[in-house]
Scaffold this motif. Structure first.
Motif, PDB file in Angstrom:
ATOM      1  N   ILE A  82       0.774  -1.109  -0.044  1.00  6.56           N
ATOM      2  CA  ILE A  82       0.049   0.038  -0.014  1.00  6.56           C
ATOM      3  C   ILE A  82       1.028   1.366  -0.094  1.00  6.56           C
ATOM      4  O   ILE A  82       1.946   1.380   0.843  1.00  6.56           O
ATOM      5  CB  ILE A  82      -1.110  -0.086   1.100  1.00  6.56           C
ATOM      6  CG1 ILE A  82      -1.916   0.887   1.159  1.00  6.56           C
ATOM      7  CG2 ILE A  82      -0.131   0.232   2.638  1.00  6.56           C
ATOM      8  CD1 ILE A  82      -3.393   0.662   0.529  1.00  6.56           C
ATOM      9  N   ALA A  95       1.094   4.560   1.372  1.00  9.27           N
ATOM     10  CA  ALA A  95       0.288   5.339   2.521  1.00  9.27           C
ATOM     11  C   ALA A  95       0.725   6.784   2.394  1.00  9.27           C
ATOM     12  O   ALA A  95       1.381   7.302   3.069  1.00  9.27           O
ATOM     13  CB  ALA A  95       0.608   4.784   3.790  1.00  9.27           C
ATOM     14  N   VAL A 122      -7.125   3.146   3.481  1.00  9.81           N
ATOM     15  CA  VAL A 122      -5.854   2.628   4.089  1.00  9.81           C
ATOM     16  C   VAL A 122      -6.313   1.874   5.523  1.00  9.81           C
ATOM     17  O   VAL A 122      -5.798   0.979   5.754  1.00  9.81           O
ATOM     18  CB  VAL A 122      -4.701   3.804   4.413  1.00  9.81           C
ATOM     19  CG1 VAL A 122      -3.584   2.946   5.142  1.00  9.81           C
ATOM     20  CG2 VAL A 122      -4.117   4.235   3.197  1.00  9.81           C
ATOM     21  N   PHE A 164       0.674   5.696   8.364  1.00  6.55           N
ATOM     22  CA  PHE A 164       0.025   4.410   8.776  1.00  6.55           C
ATOM     23  C   PHE A 164      -0.502   4.358  10.168  1.00  6.55           C
ATOM     24  O   PHE A 164      -1.496   3.814  10.508  1.00  6.55           O
ATOM     25  CB  PHE A 164       0.694   3.168   8.013  1.00  6.55           C
ATOM     26  CG  PHE A 164      -0.023   1.903   8.087  1.00  6.55           C
ATOM     27  CD1 PHE A 164      -0.558   1.625   7.002  1.00  6.55           C
ATOM     28  CD2 PHE A 164      -0.004   0.993   9.088  1.00  6.55           C
ATOM     29  CE1 PHE A 164      -1.425   0.353   6.916  1.00  6.55           C
ATOM     30  CE2 PHE A 164      -0.549  -0.358   9.067  1.00  6.55           C
ATOM     31  CZ  PHE A 164      -1.410  -0.541   7.982  1.00  6.55           C
TER      32      PHE A 164
END
Ligand SMILES: [Zn+2]
Length: 393
Positions: A252, A254, A264, A328
């Motif tokens: 991912i 982020a 997310v 994150f």
């Protein structure tokens, strides 16, 4: 034991990351970890250099499977000096090893790039280690190519892939392809024969197609949501498979631009702590001011840190893994120990790197010291101090 090479790090909190020791102690012997654990149980060897990290978190160095460049340099330039420039910047952001990631390009350009990068892999650089090549494309979906140029996207061609795998001197560790393309199976078998892992990405695969790719051993997804067939509750598509199948490691980006923070959070819940990969997809513009930069052979315009190609498509990022971790944690509410897995043990497992991603006896001494705002203060790569924030002041 060579006493001069011993370094002791006294950590406020040591995250291995499977264990948390507060206070903890880590002993580095040369390029490896000799011991680590609760401070009270790890004896202090005589004559060792001591580092006071009592106000810090001590964690494994970050592993970056997806980076195209930084500091004004693109990995496809392929010279020692270029890769060394990247190697020197990354430790300031916690990254201690990386896969040089190519973009879809004309076959001759890719041949030259993999040849050069293959010859450089495992050479010694000043900072982060180059541990191999991530071949992103060119066997991807024309409809989900993202910034990869249409003219550079190819139908699966086993002879061509084999040529690259061979010329790269077995340094290709990851191959991103669209698994729904006819002929993709042969590429999967070939890449595995050369010891590479397979990733699905830039793909228009349906749910069923993506599921069958996992059965064939493609248990890695590149920049989840970006350049993938969109999720729908009736045709979940490749995104649905990536989110629902616990076997898949999933990248991912982020940065809050490629994927909305709320998504997310959803992604984190779906994948769980053992399957998230926090990557940057960083390009040459990372750690540089806004302006015009290259991605492979293409020009990218960077405004407010956002990279776009001439058609306005997102073209990589200027994210660092240090910022990815901070974002994150903020967006998901995960603990630092859980989020850290996405930059350490999970990529090590996804890429089958046995001595990385964990601070235990015998592992490579890739170590990051962070303050409590997750700012990187010192970084060791294979036991060598390669970044100290004091140097930048
Ligand atoms: Zn991509």
């Amino acid at each position: 034991m060579n006493r001069n090479a011993l370094t002791v790090i006294d950590a406020g909190i040591l995250l291995t990351p499977l264990n948390r020791f507060a206070p903890g102690r880590l002993i580095i012997d040369g390029s490896s970890i000799a011991d680590g654990g609760p401070a009270a149980t790890i004896q202090l060897p005589s004559g060792a250099e001591r580092i006071d990290a009592s106000q810090m978190l001590v964690v494994p160095g970050f592993i970056e499977p997806h980076i195209h460049g930084c500091g004004g340099v693109d990995v496809m330039e392929g010279t020692y000096d270029c890769l060394n420039a990247i190697s020197r910047i990354l430790p300031g952001h916690g990254t201690t090893s990386f896969l040089a990631t190519t973009v879809s390009s004309l076959p001759d350009v890719l041949t030259a790039a993999v040849e050069k990068l293959g010859a450089l892999t495992h050479r010694t650089f000043d900072g982060a280690q180059l541990i191999g090549i991530h071949l992103e494309g060119p066997f991807i979906s024309t409809t989900k190519r993202g910034t990869h140029k249409c003219a550079n996207v190819l139908a699966p061609d086993a002879a061509l892939l084999e040529k690259w795998l061979r010329r790269a001197n077995k340094s290709v560790r990851l191959v991103t392809l669209a698994p729904e393309l006819s002929g993709a199976n042969e590429l999967v078998r070939l890449a595995k024969d050369y010891g590479a892992q397979l990733a699905m990405g830039h793909s228009n695969a349906t749910f069923e197609e993506a599921k069958s790719a996992v059965e064939r051993g493609i248990c890695y997804a590149v920049h989840t949501f970006n350049a993938m067939r969109a999720f729908s509750h009736r045709e979940p598509g490749i995104v649905g498979e990536v989110l629902a199948d616990d076997r898949i490691f999933a990248e991912i980006i982020a940065d809050g631009i490629h994927v909305d923070p709320a998504v997310v959070r959803l992604f984190a819940r779906a994948k769980g702590k053992e399957r998230v990969l926090l990557v940057s997809d960083g390009i040459s513009a990372t750690a540089m001011p806004d302006g015009r930069y290259v991605l492979g052979q293409d020009t990218v315009e960077v405004i407010n840190g956002v990279c776009r190609d001439a058609e306005g498509r997102l073209a990589g990022s200027t994210l660092t893994q240090e910022n990815a971790l901070r974002n994150f944690v903020e967006w998901t509410g995960w603990s630092i120990e859980d989020a850290l897995l996405g930059l350490t043990l999970n990529p090590a497992r996804a890429l089958r790197l046995e001595k990385k991603g964990v601070l235990e006896a015998g592992a490579d001494a890739d170590v990051v010291l962070m303050d409590h705002t997750f700012r990187v203060m010192k970084t060791f790569a294979k036991g060598k101090l390669v970044f100290d924030r004091l140097w930048t002041n």
